[in-house]
Design an enzyme around this catalytic site. Structure first.
Site, PDB file in Angstrom:
ATOM      1  N   GLY A  17     -79.851 -73.288   5.715  1.00 44.81           N
ATOM      2  CA  GLY A  17     -80.668 -72.311   4.997  1.00 44.81           C
ATOM      3  C   GLY A  17     -80.735 -72.548   3.497  1.00 44.81           C
TER       4      GLY A  17
ATOM      5  N   GLU B 283     -72.365 -69.104  11.036  1.00 46.45           N
ATOM      6  CA  GLU B 283     -72.535 -67.720  10.570  1.00 46.45           C
ATOM      7  C   GLU B 283     -71.644 -66.779  11.364  1.00 46.45           C
ATOM      8  OE1 GLU B 283     -76.796 -67.679  10.893  1.00 46.45           O
ATOM      9  OE2 GLU B 283     -76.922 -69.047   9.186  1.00 46.45           O
TER      10      GLU B 283
ATOM     11  N   HIS C  49     -71.616 -70.701  16.073  1.00 50.76           N
ATOM     12  CA  HIS C  49     -72.436 -70.986  14.881  1.00 50.76           C
ATOM     13  C   HIS C  49     -71.623 -70.623  13.634  1.00 50.76           C
ATOM     14  CE1 HIS C  49     -75.581 -70.680  11.878  1.00 50.76           C
ATOM     15  NE2 HIS C  49     -76.309 -71.466  12.663  1.00 50.76           N
TER      16      HIS C  49
ATOM     17  N   ASN D 116     -83.381 -71.753  16.450  1.00 49.79           N
ATOM     18  CA  ASN D 116     -82.395 -70.670  16.362  1.00 49.79           C
ATOM     19  C   ASN D 116     -83.025 -69.584  15.501  1.00 49.79           C
ATOM     20  OD1 ASN D 116     -80.243 -68.984  15.894  1.00 49.79           O
ATOM     21  ND2 ASN D 116     -79.071 -70.448  14.642  1.00 49.79           N
ATOM     22  N   TRP D 117     -83.514 -68.553  16.176  1.00 55.00           N
ATOM     23  CA  TRP D 117     -84.259 -67.513  15.448  1.00 55.00           C
ATOM     24  C   TRP D 117     -83.331 -66.624  14.627  1.00 55.00           C
ATOM     25  CZ3 TRP D 117     -88.494 -65.237  19.263  1.00 55.00           C
ATOM     26  CH2 TRP D 117     -89.389 -66.259  19.600  1.00 55.00           C
ATOM     27  N   LYS D 118     -82.023 -66.694  14.910  1.00 58.80           N
ATOM     28  CA  LYS D 118     -81.042 -65.827  14.219  1.00 58.80           C
ATOM     29  C   LYS D 118     -81.468 -64.362  14.382  1.00 58.80           C
ATOM     30  CE  LYS D 118     -79.849 -69.656  11.283  1.00 58.80           C
ATOM     31  NZ  LYS D 118     -79.330 -70.124   9.991  1.00 58.80           N
TER      32      LYS D 118
ATOM     33  N   GLY E  31     -83.179 -73.450  12.183  1.00 61.80           N
ATOM     34  CA  GLY E  31     -83.298 -72.020  11.888  1.00 61.80           C
ATOM     35  C   GLY E  31     -84.665 -71.720  11.301  1.00 61.80           C
ATOM     36  N   GLY E  32     -84.715 -71.656   9.970  1.00 60.25           N
ATOM     37  CA  GLY E  32     -85.921 -71.234   9.241  1.00 60.25           C
ATOM     38  C   GLY E  32     -87.229 -71.784   9.776  1.00 60.25           C
TER      39      GLY E  32
ATOM     40  N   GLU F 255     -73.588 -79.138  12.145  1.00 58.76           N
ATOM     41  CA  GLU F 255     -74.300 -78.422  11.084  1.00 58.76           C
ATOM     42  C   GLU F 255     -73.399 -78.271   9.866  1.00 58.76           C
ATOM     43  OE1 GLU F 255     -77.633 -75.807  12.860  1.00 58.76           O
ATOM     44  OE2 GLU F 255     -75.800 -74.669  12.952  1.00 58.76           O
TER      45      GLU F 255
ATOM     46  N   SER G  50     -81.379 -77.004   7.526  1.00 60.23           N
ATOM     47  CA  SER G  50     -82.629 -77.176   6.765  1.00 60.23           C
ATOM     48  C   SER G  50     -83.534 -78.277   7.317  1.00 60.23           C
ATOM     49  CB  SER G  50     -82.322 -77.435   5.283  1.00 60.23           C
ATOM     50  OG  SER G  50     -81.661 -76.325   4.718  1.00 60.23           O
TER      51      SER G  50
HETATM   52  P1  PGA Z   1     -81.705 -73.717   8.938  1.00 62.59           P
HETATM   53  O1  PGA Z   1     -80.640 -73.155   9.992  1.00 62.59           O
HETATM   54  O2  PGA Z   1     -82.589 -74.665   9.675  1.00 62.59           O
HETATM   55  O3  PGA Z   1     -82.452 -72.488   8.462  1.00 62.59           O
HETATM   56  O4  PGA Z   1     -80.930 -74.372   7.860  1.00 62.59           O
HETATM   57  C1  PGA Z   1     -80.017 -74.011  10.905  1.00 62.59           C
HETATM   58  C2  PGA Z   1     -79.009 -73.240  11.723  1.00 62.59           C
HETATM   59  O5  PGA Z   1     -78.292 -72.415  11.159  1.00 62.59           O
HETATM   60  O6  PGA Z   1     -78.886 -73.455  12.940  1.00 62.59           O
END
Ligand code: PGA
Length: 248
Positions: free
Chosen positions: A172, A96, A94, A9-11, A233-234, A166, A212
């Site tokens: 993150g 966010e 998600h 997930n590149w966000k 994500g990251g 999640e 994470s």
């Molecule tokens: P993260 O993000 O791996 O940076 O914690 C995961 C996500 O939000 O899908």
């Protein structure tokens, strides 16, 4: 046997040129074909990334979708627009988006139905906040999110849906849920699907853990009975890390 799915997930990261550089880096490596690999990229990069992925097994996803096919919804992107690009998956709900853009269980439900109607597979995100976990409400919260997300969805569509558990406090932050805690919640979610849709649907639906996840932590998570992959994500922004996650 459920096919494991590792989704990046590149966000809100990577311009078109940066996206193409990252894809080219990933393409230099051989990916394990017993794992479904997927990148969920910004809308602006979808078309170019689709072309760059041609000839590979890597799937493409968006990070959001609107529930209407067209109309006066300034700034939104419809399922028809995404369908034409040829995406395979779409992240829906998600945390966010729930937190910063006021998405609700109701809009999540509408988006899942819209995606399914256009043969786009939804990755439905659920998860509790730290406060909810601290007062022992995590299961109640996740159950409500799952039940509301799946309201009115036909049994035969369940196999096309991926759920991503999640916990918000792990996204993150560098804090990962322990593999046992993550497995327990993923098993709990599978139990909800069993109650609602029966044994076969519960056995077939894939449930990812997200929060994470790193190359160092994926191995143990993937040994767990109910964890069928990860939403990352990251770490997915680094080509080598993404390759390591897929080839765990
Ligand atoms: P993260 O993000 O791996 O940076 O914690 C995961 C996500 O939000 O899908």
């Amino acid at each position: 046997m459920r096919l494991p799915i590792i989704a990046g997930n590149w966000k809100m990261n990577n311009t078109i040129s940066e996206s193409l550089t990252l894809i080219e880096e990933i393409k230099k490596h051989k990916l394990d074909d017993r794992v479904e690999a997927l990148v969920c990229v910004p809308f602006t990069s979808l078309n170019e990334v689709k072309e760059a992925l041609e000839g590979t097994e890597i799937k493409l996803g968006a990070q959001n979708i609107h529930w209407e096919e067209n109309g006066a919804y300034t700034g939104e992107i419809s399922p028809l627009m995404l369908k034409e690009i040829g995406i395979d998956y779409c992240i829906i709900g998600h945390s966010e988006r729930r937190q910063y853009f006021h998405e609700t269980d109701q809009t999540v439900n509408k988006k899942i139905k819209a995606a399914l109607k256009h043969d786009i597979k939804p990755i439905v995100c659920v998860g509790e906040t730290l406060e909810e976990r601290e007062v022992g409400k995590e299961k109640e919260i996740v159950k409500e999110q799952v039940l509301k997300a799946f309201e009115g969805i036909d049994k035969e569509k369940i196999k096309d849906i991926v759920i991503a558990y999640e916990p918000i406090w792990a996204i993150g932050t560098g804090k990962t849920a322990s593999s046992d805690d993550a497995n327990q919640m993923c098993g709990f979610i599978r139990g909800i699907i069993k109650t609602e849709y029966g044994e076969e649907s519960a056995e077939n639906i894939r449930i990812q853990y997200g929060g994470s996840v790193k190359p160092e932590t994926i191995g143990e998570l993937m040994t767990k009975e109910h964890i069928d992959g990860a939403l990352v994500g990251g770490a997915s922004l680094n080509s080598l890390d993404f390759v390591k996650l897929v080839n765990h």
